[in-house]
Design a protein around this motif. Structure first.
Motif, mmCIF file in Angstrom:
data_model
loop_
_atom_site.group_PDB
_atom_site.id
_atom_site.type_symbol
_atom_site.label_atom_id
_atom_site.label_comp_id
_atom_site.label_asym_id
_atom_site.label_seq_id
_atom_site.Cartn_x
_atom_site.Cartn_y
_atom_site.Cartn_z
ATOM 1 N N GLY A 77 0.736 -1.141 0.034
ATOM 2 C CA GLY A 77 0.027 0.180 -0.043
ATOM 3 C C GLY A 77 0.807 1.186 -0.110
ATOM 4 N N MET A 78 2.004 1.145 0.341
ATOM 5 C CA MET A 78 2.999 2.275 0.568
ATOM 6 C C MET A 78 3.830 2.577 -0.700
ATOM 7 S SD MET A 78 3.902 2.270 4.730
ATOM 8 C CE MET A 78 2.847 2.186 5.726
ATOM 9 N N LEU A 79 4.023 1.666 -1.395
ATOM 10 C CA LEU A 79 5.074 1.642 -2.586
ATOM 11 C C LEU A 79 4.114 2.268 -3.766
ATOM 12 C CD1 LEU A 79 7.256 -1.497 -2.151
ATOM 13 C CD2 LEU A 79 7.813 0.945 -1.722
ATOM 14 N N PRO A 80 4.700 3.300 -4.486
ATOM 15 C CA PRO A 80 3.833 3.668 -5.818
ATOM 16 C C PRO A 80 3.498 2.485 -6.510
ATOM 17 C CG PRO A 80 6.332 4.239 -5.946
ATOM 18 C CD PRO A 80 5.998 3.674 -4.497
ATOM 19 N N THR A 81 2.426 2.394 -7.330
ATOM 20 C CA THR A 81 1.960 1.596 -8.094
ATOM 21 C C THR A 81 2.328 2.169 -9.369
ATOM 22 O OG1 THR A 81 -0.187 2.718 -8.269
ATOM 23 C CG2 THR A 81 -0.020 0.741 -6.620
ATOM 24 N N THR A 82 2.631 3.206 -9.826
ATOM 25 C CA THR A 82 3.034 3.778 -11.063
ATOM 26 C C THR A 82 4.112 4.563 -11.130
ATOM 27 O OG1 THR A 82 1.256 5.722 -10.954
ATOM 28 C CG2 THR A 82 0.534 3.562 -12.105
ATOM 29 N N ALA A 113 9.344 -1.374 11.216
ATOM 30 C CA ALA A 113 10.234 -1.052 10.133
ATOM 31 C C ALA A 113 9.401 -0.584 8.981
ATOM 32 C CB ALA A 113 11.325 -2.011 9.660
ATOM 33 N N THR A 114 8.385 -1.632 8.771
ATOM 34 C CA THR A 114 7.556 -1.251 7.343
ATOM 35 C C THR A 114 6.907 0.001 7.692
ATOM 36 O OG1 THR A 114 7.359 -3.562 6.952
ATOM 37 C CG2 THR A 114 5.863 -2.241 5.922
ATOM 38 N N ALA A 115 6.219 0.284 8.778
ATOM 39 C CA ALA A 115 5.440 1.667 9.066
ATOM 40 C C ALA A 115 6.451 2.719 8.965
ATOM 41 C CB ALA A 115 4.957 1.620 10.610
ATOM 42 N N PHE A 116 7.686 2.507 9.383
ATOM 43 C CA PHE A 116 8.680 3.768 9.693
ATOM 44 C C PHE A 116 8.920 3.871 8.267
ATOM 45 C CE2 PHE A 116 12.956 5.395 10.164
ATOM 46 C CZ PHE A 116 12.808 6.620 10.919
ATOM 47 N N MET A 117 9.518 2.825 7.394
ATOM 48 C CA MET A 117 9.540 3.170 5.622
ATOM 49 C C MET A 117 8.400 4.068 5.201
ATOM 50 S SD MET A 117 7.857 1.972 2.648
ATOM 51 C CE MET A 117 7.477 0.334 2.717
ATOM 52 N N GLY A 118 7.308 4.007 5.544
ATOM 53 C CA GLY A 118 5.985 4.690 4.956
ATOM 54 C C GLY A 118 6.367 6.188 5.484
ATOM 55 N N GLN A 119 6.611 6.403 6.724
ATOM 56 C CA GLN A 119 6.711 7.682 7.185
ATOM 57 C C GLN A 119 7.750 8.390 6.449
ATOM 58 O OE1 GLN A 119 7.221 6.729 11.385
ATOM 59 N NE2 GLN A 119 5.606 7.632 11.939
ATOM 60 N N VAL A 120 8.960 7.691 6.058
ATOM 61 C CA VAL A 120 10.206 8.390 5.419
ATOM 62 C C VAL A 120 9.729 8.845 3.932
ATOM 63 C CG1 VAL A 120 12.495 7.948 4.715
ATOM 64 C CG2 VAL A 120 11.654 7.171 6.964
ATOM 65 N N ARG A 121 9.103 7.775 3.197
ATOM 66 C CA ARG A 121 8.786 8.128 1.875
ATOM 67 C C ARG A 121 7.593 9.266 1.833
ATOM 68 N NH1 ARG A 121 4.404 5.997 -1.159
ATOM 69 N NH2 ARG A 121 4.502 6.378 -3.178
ATOM 70 N N HIS A 131 12.081 -14.165 5.126
ATOM 71 C CA HIS A 131 12.891 -15.167 5.720
ATOM 72 C C HIS A 131 12.663 -15.075 7.350
ATOM 73 C CE1 HIS A 131 16.606 -17.226 6.709
ATOM 74 N NE2 HIS A 131 16.943 -16.354 7.518
ATOM 75 N N ALA A 132 12.500 -16.428 7.679
ATOM 76 C CA ALA A 132 12.257 -16.376 9.228
ATOM 77 C C ALA A 132 10.801 -15.566 9.627
ATOM 78 C CB ALA A 132 13.466 -16.128 10.056
ATOM 79 N N LEU A 133 9.993 -15.536 8.686
ATOM 80 C CA LEU A 133 8.764 -14.852 8.882
ATOM 81 C C LEU A 133 8.841 -13.206 9.027
ATOM 82 C CD1 LEU A 133 6.547 -17.388 10.843
ATOM 83 C CD2 LEU A 133 6.365 -16.846 8.379
ATOM 84 N N SER A 134 9.962 -12.743 8.600
ATOM 85 C CA SER A 134 10.209 -11.359 8.840
ATOM 86 C C SER A 134 10.264 -10.615 7.563
ATOM 87 C CB SER A 134 11.638 -11.076 9.256
ATOM 88 O OG SER A 134 12.492 -11.643 8.369
ATOM 89 N N VAL A 135 9.602 -9.352 7.717
ATOM 90 C CA VAL A 135 9.547 -8.425 6.522
ATOM 91 C C VAL A 135 10.532 -7.169 6.652
ATOM 92 C CG1 VAL A 135 8.120 -6.977 5.137
ATOM 93 C CG2 VAL A 135 7.329 -9.443 6.276
ATOM 94 N N GLY A 136 11.209 -6.660 5.600
ATOM 95 C CA GLY A 136 12.138 -5.565 5.801
ATOM 96 C C GLY A 136 11.241 -4.243 5.475
ATOM 97 N N GLY A 137 11.962 -2.972 5.320
ATOM 98 C CA GLY A 137 11.575 -1.781 5.154
ATOM 99 C C GLY A 137 12.165 -1.109 4.029
ATOM 100 N N ASP A 138 12.531 -1.798 2.856
ATOM 101 C CA ASP A 138 13.099 -1.197 1.585
ATOM 102 C C ASP A 138 11.880 -0.571 0.974
ATOM 103 O OD1 ASP A 138 15.236 -2.763 2.718
ATOM 104 O OD2 ASP A 138 15.734 -3.269 0.768
ATOM 105 N N TRP A 139 12.351 0.587 0.410
ATOM 106 C CA TRP A 139 11.269 1.390 -0.600
ATOM 107 C C TRP A 139 12.152 2.012 -1.650
ATOM 108 C CZ3 TRP A 139 13.479 4.322 3.253
ATOM 109 C CH2 TRP A 139 14.097 5.658 3.004
#
Length: 277
Positions: A44-49, A100-108, A67-75
């Motif tokens: 939802g936070m990454l651009p679709t176009t 980390a995912t929520a923080f990624m959204g704040q930065v972007r 990996h190991a049921l974890s998700v990162g915060g790259d964008w």
């Protein structure tokens, strides 16, 4: 004195094992739910176009890690700024969880919002750095922000602790961007981020990646970056589309053996149409 029958002991053991199994299942389901929520947040936070830029081609590839049921915060991000230039960003948040995912959204989102105030990359990173520090979070992020002027092909770049970009020219030259950079976002107050200027000529490409693309158990960071440099060089000489190069780079990440998110952002300047003899 009565003695407990062995069958009773076995029944108690089986009951206890059943309880432990149920508890483990509940914890696994909870963790899986958190991962699914984080993945949904990422999508939802990454651009679709991506913006359409006359004379240029933009392309992205993204592979979330599980990996190991974890998700990162790259964008990654690309958007048109009020002055008509294109803002490009890519980054990586410390940690592999829903925070980390929520923080990624704040930065972007913060970068996009501040771009309405200033389009100068160094000032933009300094402002978002101060904003993140004011939030009082323990997380930090690496980031590269670029301002592309479509009229001239000039790129103004500022880097906050992120790995350098890769460039390649149509005449066969390629290498790593030689910019100074500054510390990651959210670490030190009142930080200055130097700006480096570069110009894309016809057929040139710029590739930005996160460390999941170039660093892992199978390859060192230098080896991974060398791999991207080679791919970019071949693509520029051959005149490959930006989308084809982005796909090749993300596939190369499979050799890295990464357990992190992997993001690729490619900017290419179109070649002039060939003249008929």
């Amino acid at each position: 004195m009565t003695r407990k029958h062995p069958t009773d002991d076995g029944d108690e053991l089986l009951a206890r094992l059943g309880e432990l199994t149920a508890q483990a299942r509940e914890r696994a389901e909870l963790q899986r739910s958190r991962v699914e929520l984080a993945v949904a947040l990422q999508q939802g936070m990454l651009p679709t176009t991506l913006p359409s830029v006359p004379g240029f081609r933009l392309a992205v590839e993204y592979q979330p890690a599980h990996h190991a049921l974890s998700v990162g915060g790259d964008w990654y991000d690309a958007f048109t700024m009020p002055d008509g230039c294109i803002g490009l960003s890519i980054g990586d948040v410390q940690g592999h969880n829903i925070e980390a995912t929520a923080f990624m959204g704040q930065v972007r989102v913060g970068l996009r919002a501040l771009a309405s105030v200033t389009s100068e990359p160094g000032e933009l990173l300094a402002r978002i750095n101060d904003l993140l520090l004011a939030l009082g979070t323990d997380l930090f992020a690496t980031c590269t922000f670029i301002r592309l002027d479509p009229a001239t092909g000039v790129l103004q770049s500022a880097r906050a602790g992120h790995i350098p970009g890769v460039w390649a020219t149509a005449d066969g030259r390629s290498g790593l961007a030689e910019d100074t950079g500054g510390p990651p976002l959210g670490v030190l107050p009142e930080t200055a981020y130097p700006v480096t200027e570069h110009r894309l000529s016809a057929g040139d490409v710029l590739v930005l990646v996160t460390d999941g693309v170039v660093e892992g158990p199978a390859l060192s960071l230098d080896e991974g970056l060398d791999q991207v440099v080679r791919l970019a060089g071949v693509a520029a000489v051959a005149g490959l589309e930006a989308a084809s190069l982005a796909t090749a780079v993300i596939r190369g990440a499979e050799r890295v053996g990464h357990t992190d998110d992997a993001a690729v952002l490619v900017v290419g300047r179109e070649r002039p149409p060939s003249r008929s003899p």
